[in-house]
Design a protein around this motif. Structure first.
Motif, short mmCIF file in Angstrom:
data_model
loop_
_atom_site.label_atom_id
_atom_site.label_comp_id
_atom_site.label_asym_id
_atom_site.label_seq_id
_atom_site.Cartn_x
_atom_site.Cartn_y
_atom_site.Cartn_z
N SER A 143 0.82 -1.22 0.00
CA SER A 143 0.00 0.00 0.00
C SER A 143 0.86 1.27 0.00
O SER A 143 0.33 2.37 -0.09
N GLY A 144 2.17 1.09 0.18
CA GLY A 144 3.05 2.26 0.15
C GLY A 144 3.21 2.95 1.49
O GLY A 144 3.75 4.05 1.57
N ILE A 145 2.77 2.30 2.58
CA ILE A 145 2.94 2.94 3.90
C ILE A 145 4.42 3.12 4.21
O ILE A 145 5.26 2.31 3.81
N GLN A 146 4.72 4.21 4.91
CA GLN A 146 6.12 4.49 5.28
C GLN A 146 6.42 4.00 6.70
O GLN A 146 7.56 3.78 7.06
N SER A 147 5.36 3.89 7.51
CA SER A 147 5.57 3.39 8.87
C SER A 147 4.57 2.27 9.15
O SER A 147 3.48 2.25 8.59
N ILE A 148 4.97 1.34 9.99
CA ILE A 148 4.11 0.17 10.22
C ILE A 148 3.10 0.45 11.34
O ILE A 148 3.38 1.22 12.26
N PRO A 149 1.90 -0.14 11.25
CA PRO A 149 0.90 0.04 12.31
C PRO A 149 1.46 -0.39 13.67
O PRO A 149 2.30 -1.29 13.74
N LYS A 150 0.99 0.24 14.73
CA LYS A 150 1.59 0.03 16.05
C LYS A 150 1.54 -1.43 16.54
O LYS A 150 2.41 -1.87 17.28
N GLU A 151 0.52 -2.18 16.07
CA GLU A 151 0.43 -3.57 16.56
C GLU A 151 1.56 -4.46 16.03
O GLU A 151 1.74 -5.58 16.49
N TYR A 152 2.31 -3.96 15.03
CA TYR A 152 3.45 -4.73 14.51
C TYR A 152 4.78 -4.31 15.15
O TYR A 152 5.81 -4.91 14.89
N VAL A 153 4.73 -3.25 15.97
CA VAL A 153 5.98 -2.76 16.59
C VAL A 153 6.29 -3.59 17.83
O VAL A 153 5.44 -3.83 18.68
N ARG A 154 7.53 -4.04 17.91
CA ARG A 154 7.98 -4.86 19.04
C ARG A 154 8.10 -4.04 20.32
O ARG A 154 8.36 -2.85 20.27
N PRO A 155 8.00 -4.71 21.48
CA PRO A 155 8.22 -4.00 22.74
C PRO A 155 9.66 -3.47 22.82
O PRO A 155 10.56 -4.03 22.20
N GLU A 156 9.81 -2.41 23.61
CA GLU A 156 11.09 -1.71 23.74
C GLU A 156 12.27 -2.66 23.97
O GLU A 156 13.31 -2.56 23.33
N GLU A 157 12.09 -3.62 24.90
CA GLU A 157 13.23 -4.48 25.28
C GLU A 157 13.71 -5.36 24.13
O GLU A 157 14.85 -5.82 24.11
N GLU A 158 12.84 -5.61 23.15
CA GLU A 158 13.25 -6.45 22.01
C GLU A 158 13.94 -5.63 20.93
O GLU A 158 14.71 -6.16 20.13
N LEU A 159 13.64 -4.33 20.88
CA LEU A 159 14.11 -3.52 19.75
C LEU A 159 15.62 -3.33 19.74
O LEU A 159 16.23 -3.19 18.68
N THR A 160 16.22 -3.35 20.92
CA THR A 160 17.67 -3.10 20.98
C THR A 160 18.46 -4.15 20.21
O THR A 160 19.55 -3.89 19.75
#
Length: 357
Positions: A15-32
């Motif tokens: 669809s050309g989205i530049q940012s992913i919907p929040k439900e696909y974002v990992r919790p803070e501790e995993e992002l590092t």
């Protein structure tokens, strides 16, 4: 007509989205720990997933045969994951399996929707996207196709893709050959525990009852791969898992406190030891924590085949031969179904605790 609960990730991606919907974002501790998977795959320092050459697994020369089997056993103890080469399944057949799965996912989403599963009613076979099954409500950046491929009398061919035309033929042949490979691996792992050759195979259901479930994981390009996961960290509940992929890196293993990216080894099949063998061996064989990363540049597809014992017929617990006074049983007796429920319950509890903290 089955209504789709979550949007297909493929549709989000295109669809050309530049940012992913929040439900696909990992919790803070995993992002590092999520880096660029192409950079990670190039790293040559640090531990590497072992490659096991099965060419001599049945050699008539006892010394040669034992050396090969010892390497397999050692990889199962140390890592619980390995690249298998010279496994007896032809490159041609593996290519055909990949081409057939790719051709299905190349169909328009509307075509694929005809095969949609209905997870809410417990019908998990077919085309789907991950529904949140824990309290954190997180989704994975993947669509998939899931179906039972062996034993043949338990398959439901009506839900197998009709396009491409050779999908059923090549997937069936691959299932047959993979089933033979599973027997071979299980006998080596049995001998490695000091058991008779056929013991583990019998303990996981034998030819009649051990189920081979294929899940084709389709990970579209992701605009923010540093925030998403294709597959969240987990151990497999299966006895063994065999994975083919389209040579795009993504699989990571949690080894000695760090995430290690599996290299792309040509013509290999990745094999992961699942919880079932971990339990039967009383933890001597490792069921390793692993996850999948996504990227911006390339679609990643993997073909995972889970070899699973029957849900209710067998009680999974450490085999008596693996237990002693100094090595008490590490796992309580449970059916395979109870083990799955236990894991889901724990995951939900963890997610609730994380929300509260």
């Amino acid at each position: 007509m089955v209504t789709s609960v979550a949007p297909r990730v493929e549709s989000l991606s295109s669809s050309g989205i530049q940012s992913i919907p929040k439900e696909y974002v990992r919790p803070e501790e995993e992002l590092t720990s999520i880096g660029n998977v192409f950079e990670e795959e190039k790293k040559r320092d640090g531990p590497q997933v072992p490659t096991i050459d099965l060419k001599e697994i049945d050699s008539e020369d006892q010394v040669v045969r034992e050396k090969c089997r010892e390497q397999l056993k050692q990889a199962a103890i140390d890592w619980g994951v390995m690249h298998l080469v010279n496994h007896g399944i032809s490159d041609e057949l593996m290519d055909k399996v990949r081409e057939a799965g790719q051709a299905f996912f190349n169909l328009p989403v509307e075509e694929k929707e005809k095969y949609a599963n209905d997870q809410a009613s417990g019908n998990v076979q077919g085309y789907g996207s991950k529904l949140a099954n824990n309290a954190s409500g997180q989704l994975e950046w993947e669509d998939y196709f899931f179906h039972l491929i062996y034993p043949e009398d338990k398959r439901d061919l009506s839900i197998w893709p009709k396009t491409p035309k050779d999908y059923i033929e090549v997937t069936s042949e691959y299932a047959r050959q993979l089933r033979s490979l599973a027997t071979k691996i299980l006998s080596v792992l049995s001998l490695g525990l000091g058991l008779e050759e056929g013991r583990l195979e019998k303990e996981v259901g034998g030819l009649e009852e051990l189920l081979l479930q294929m899940k084709i994981n389709y990970h579209p390009k992701c605009p923010q791969p540093e925030l998403a996961l294709g597959v969240e960290a987990h151990t497999d509940v299966s006895a063994l898992t065999f994975i083919l992929h389209n040579m795009v890196p993504g699989l990571q293993l949690f080894y000695e406190g760090k995430w290690v990216t599996a290299k792309c080894v040509p013509n290999s099949i990745i094999m992961i030891i699942g919880d079932t063998i971990g339990i039967l061996s009383n933890g001597k064989y490792k069921s390793i924590l692993h996850r999948g990363l996504v990227n911006k540049e390339k679609v990643r597809i993997s073909w995972a085949v889970f070899c699973e014992p029957p849900k209710e017929k067998i009680i999974l617990k450490p085999l008596p031969e693996t237990v002693s006074e100094t090595e008490p049983p590490l796992f309580p007796p449970r059916t395979f179904q109870q083990h799955i429920q236990h894991k889901l319950f724990r995951k939900t509890q963890d997610a609730l605790l994380n929300k509260q903290s």
